[in-house]
Design a protein around this motif. Structure first.
Motif, PDB file in Angstrom:
ATOM      1  N   TYR A 186       0.734  -1.326  -0.087  1.00  0.00           N
ATOM      2  CA  TYR A 186       0.141  -0.046   0.192  1.00  0.00           C
ATOM      3  C   TYR A 186       0.880   1.257  -0.159  1.00  0.00           C
ATOM      4  O   TYR A 186       1.944   1.252   0.593  1.00  0.00           O
ATOM      5  CB  TYR A 186      -0.976   0.156   1.197  1.00  0.00           C
ATOM      6  CG  TYR A 186      -1.970   1.107   1.452  1.00  0.00           C
ATOM      7  CD1 TYR A 186      -2.888   1.280   0.543  1.00  0.00           C
ATOM      8  CD2 TYR A 186      -1.258   1.973   1.983  1.00  0.00           C
ATOM      9  CE1 TYR A 186      -3.732   2.413   0.956  1.00  0.00           C
ATOM     10  CE2 TYR A 186      -2.345   3.177   2.503  1.00  0.00           C
ATOM     11  CZ  TYR A 186      -3.425   3.399   1.724  1.00  0.00           C
ATOM     12  OH  TYR A 186      -4.103   4.430   2.157  1.00  0.00           O
ATOM     13  N   PHE A 187       0.461   2.142  -0.582  1.00  0.00           N
ATOM     14  CA  PHE A 187       1.105   3.715  -0.798  1.00  0.00           C
ATOM     15  C   PHE A 187      -0.108   4.585  -1.053  1.00  0.00           C
ATOM     16  O   PHE A 187      -0.977   4.203  -2.040  1.00  0.00           O
ATOM     17  CB  PHE A 187       2.184   3.840  -1.802  1.00  0.00           C
ATOM     18  CG  PHE A 187       2.766   4.994  -1.987  1.00  0.00           C
ATOM     19  CD1 PHE A 187       3.574   5.485  -0.878  1.00  0.00           C
ATOM     20  CD2 PHE A 187       2.376   6.158  -2.652  1.00  0.00           C
ATOM     21  CE1 PHE A 187       4.266   6.752  -0.948  1.00  0.00           C
ATOM     22  CE2 PHE A 187       2.625   7.218  -3.067  1.00  0.00           C
ATOM     23  CZ  PHE A 187       3.808   7.744  -2.086  1.00  0.00           C
ATOM     24  N   SER A 188       0.040   5.565  -0.289  1.00  0.00           N
ATOM     25  CA  SER A 188      -0.890   6.617  -0.571  1.00  0.00           C
ATOM     26  C   SER A 188      -0.228   8.111  -0.538  1.00  0.00           C
ATOM     27  O   SER A 188       0.778   8.221   0.197  1.00  0.00           O
ATOM     28  CB  SER A 188      -2.113   6.840   0.488  1.00  0.00           C
ATOM     29  OG  SER A 188      -1.506   7.311   1.813  1.00  0.00           O
ATOM     30  N   LYS A 189      -0.916   9.251  -1.082  1.00  0.00           N
ATOM     31  CA  LYS A 189      -0.489  10.171  -1.060  1.00  0.00           C
ATOM     32  C   LYS A 189      -1.446  11.410  -1.353  1.00  0.00           C
ATOM     33  O   LYS A 189      -2.470  11.018  -1.943  1.00  0.00           O
ATOM     34  CB  LYS A 189       0.750  10.626  -2.154  1.00  0.00           C
ATOM     35  CG  LYS A 189       0.205  10.587  -3.629  1.00  0.00           C
ATOM     36  CD  LYS A 189       1.422  10.852  -4.591  1.00  0.00           C
ATOM     37  CE  LYS A 189       0.856  11.170  -5.935  1.00  0.00           C
ATOM     38  NZ  LYS A 189       1.991  11.759  -6.761  1.00  0.00           N
ATOM     39  N   GLU A 190      -1.209  12.703  -1.014  1.00  0.00           N
ATOM     40  CA  GLU A 190      -2.116  13.524  -1.093  1.00  0.00           C
ATOM     41  C   GLU A 190      -2.090  14.153  -2.440  1.00  0.00           C
ATOM     42  O   GLU A 190      -1.027  14.273  -3.191  1.00  0.00           O
ATOM     43  CB  GLU A 190      -2.101  14.847  -0.151  1.00  0.00           C
ATOM     44  CG  GLU A 190      -2.244  14.456   1.377  1.00  0.00           C
ATOM     45  CD  GLU A 190      -2.336  15.770   2.083  1.00  0.00           C
ATOM     46  OE1 GLU A 190      -3.287  16.297   2.175  1.00  0.00           O
ATOM     47  OE2 GLU A 190      -1.493  15.922   3.108  1.00  0.00           O
ATOM     48  N   ILE A 191      -3.109  14.498  -2.828  1.00  0.00           N
ATOM     49  CA  ILE A 191      -3.201  14.961  -4.460  1.00  0.00           C
ATOM     50  C   ILE A 191      -4.154  16.226  -4.607  1.00  0.00           C
ATOM     51  O   ILE A 191      -5.180  16.417  -3.520  1.00  0.00           O
ATOM     52  CB  ILE A 191      -3.871  13.848  -5.670  1.00  0.00           C
ATOM     53  CG1 ILE A 191      -5.224  13.612  -4.986  1.00  0.00           C
ATOM     54  CG2 ILE A 191      -3.028  12.649  -5.322  1.00  0.00           C
ATOM     55  CD1 ILE A 191      -6.176  12.895  -6.048  1.00  0.00           C
ATOM     56  N   ASN A 192      -4.192  17.029  -5.653  1.00  0.00           N
ATOM     57  CA  ASN A 192      -5.129  17.903  -5.883  1.00  0.00           C
ATOM     58  C   ASN A 192      -5.569  17.584  -7.274  1.00  0.00           C
ATOM     59  O   ASN A 192      -4.910  17.200  -8.176  1.00  0.00           O
ATOM     60  CB  ASN A 192      -4.422  19.235  -5.996  1.00  0.00           C
ATOM     61  CG  ASN A 192      -3.816  19.734  -4.749  1.00  0.00           C
ATOM     62  OD1 ASN A 192      -4.714  19.885  -3.851  1.00  0.00           O
ATOM     63  ND2 ASN A 192      -2.682  20.100  -4.767  1.00  0.00           N
ATOM     64  N   LEU A 193      -6.904  17.656  -7.749  1.00  0.00           N
ATOM     65  CA  LEU A 193      -7.846  17.312  -8.638  1.00  0.00           C
ATOM     66  C   LEU A 193      -8.585  18.728  -9.132  1.00  0.00           C
ATOM     67  O   LEU A 193      -9.694  18.759  -8.493  1.00  0.00           O
ATOM     68  CB  LEU A 193      -8.509  16.301  -8.495  1.00  0.00           C
ATOM     69  CG  LEU A 193      -9.115  15.628  -9.877  1.00  0.00           C
ATOM     70  CD1 LEU A 193      -8.319  15.310 -10.938  1.00  0.00           C
ATOM     71  CD2 LEU A 193      -9.771  14.289  -9.350  1.00  0.00           C
ATOM     72  N   GLY A 194      -8.332  19.357  -9.826  1.00  0.00           N
ATOM     73  CA  GLY A 194      -9.098  20.617 -10.091  1.00  0.00           C
ATOM     74  C   GLY A 194      -9.398  21.383  -8.931  1.00  0.00           C
ATOM     75  O   GLY A 194      -8.268  21.995  -8.087  1.00  0.00           O
ATOM     76  N   ASN A 195     -10.496  21.587  -8.483  1.00  0.00           N
ATOM     77  CA  ASN A 195     -10.616  22.308  -7.489  1.00  0.00           C
ATOM     78  C   ASN A 195     -10.971  21.642  -6.039  1.00  0.00           C
ATOM     79  O   ASN A 195     -11.064  22.167  -4.908  1.00  0.00           O
ATOM     80  CB  ASN A 195     -12.080  23.329  -7.347  1.00  0.00           C
ATOM     81  CG  ASN A 195     -11.728  24.248  -8.563  1.00  0.00           C
ATOM     82  OD1 ASN A 195     -10.778  24.968  -8.715  1.00  0.00           O
ATOM     83  ND2 ASN A 195     -13.052  24.543  -9.253  1.00  0.00           N
ATOM     84  N   SER A 196     -10.741  20.329  -6.082  1.00  0.00           N
ATOM     85  CA  SER A 196     -10.752  19.412  -5.105  1.00  0.00           C
ATOM     86  C   SER A 196      -9.422  19.068  -4.496  1.00  0.00           C
ATOM     87  O   SER A 196      -8.338  18.975  -5.477  1.00  0.00           O
ATOM     88  CB  SER A 196     -11.362  18.161  -5.413  1.00  0.00           C
ATOM     89  OG  SER A 196     -12.884  18.594  -5.635  1.00  0.00           O
ATOM     90  N   SER A 197      -9.051  18.641  -3.326  1.00  0.00           N
ATOM     91  CA  SER A 197      -7.934  17.907  -2.869  1.00  0.00           C
ATOM     92  C   SER A 197      -8.550  16.601  -2.249  1.00  0.00           C
ATOM     93  O   SER A 197      -9.506  16.368  -1.731  1.00  0.00           O
ATOM     94  CB  SER A 197      -7.129  18.745  -1.893  1.00  0.00           C
ATOM     95  OG  SER A 197      -7.897  19.036  -0.705  1.00  0.00           O
TER      96      SER A 197
END
Length: 184
Positions: A20-31
């Motif tokens: 498992y691996f996760s990371k924070e992302i930004n997608l358009g106006n959302s995070s």
């Protein structure tokens, strides 16, 4: 029957058989948070049975890419087989996406699901469960309406943006595979 909280690490589901691996992302106006799960050492593959087909969704070298966005009422999983073929995109309608643990966000399942098989139509699943949950007082009238509205909007979005979504998840998969390999 109850509203279930589910986590991105899939605690209790094929434990000991996944990376498992996760990371924070930004997608358009959302995070939010995106994650990858690679399944390995699977002794009992998981196959789901739909009215339209059966689909093996967990086996050795299968990959799930998950996406949870803040202030949204859905949680997306893109599932790939060992040859990197998309099996399906599975969208849970959620009451809340919870980010108390940024490495392992959770969501509260509001029963309705949208399934996008690799080929074919988009399916709305579990209407019967939603109605039962409402009749039994497990969800409120507002939660019932929210689930139906979100499901309708998701189906429209998926119909209008099907290829873009497939491309997005394919690119996200490659990015997260790299991160899993070199940052874990």
């Amino acid at each position: 029957m109850e509203i279930k909280r589910r986590d991105m690490k899939l605690t209790g589901f094929h434990d000991g058989c996944k990376s498992y691996f996760s990371k924070e992302i930004n997608l358009g106006n959302s995070s939010g948070v995106a994650s990858i799960i690679k399944f390995n050492n699977i002794k009992n593959p998981t196959t789901v049975h739909y009215n339209f087909k059966d689909a093996t969704i967990v086996d050795n070298n299968y990959t799930w890419i998950q996406l949870a966005l803040r202030n949204q009422h859905f949680y997306i999983k893109a599932m790939y087989d060992e040859k990197d073929n998309l099996i399906e995109i599975y969208v849970d309608v959620s009451r809340n996406n919870i980010f108390d643990d940024i490495e392992n966000p959770m969501y509260e399942d509001l029963f309705l699901d949208v399934i996008v098989p690799s080929k074919g139509h988009i399916y709305n699943m579990d209407d019967v469960e939603l109605i039962k949950a409402f009749r039994e007082g497990i969800i409120t009238k507002d939660e019932f309406k929210l689930s139906k509205i979100v499901c309708h909007k998701l189906i429209n979005f998926l119909n209008e943006n099907h290829q873009e979504l497939l491309d997005y998840f394919k690119n996200l998969k490659y990015e997260l595979e790299y991160e899993l390999k070199y940052n874990n």
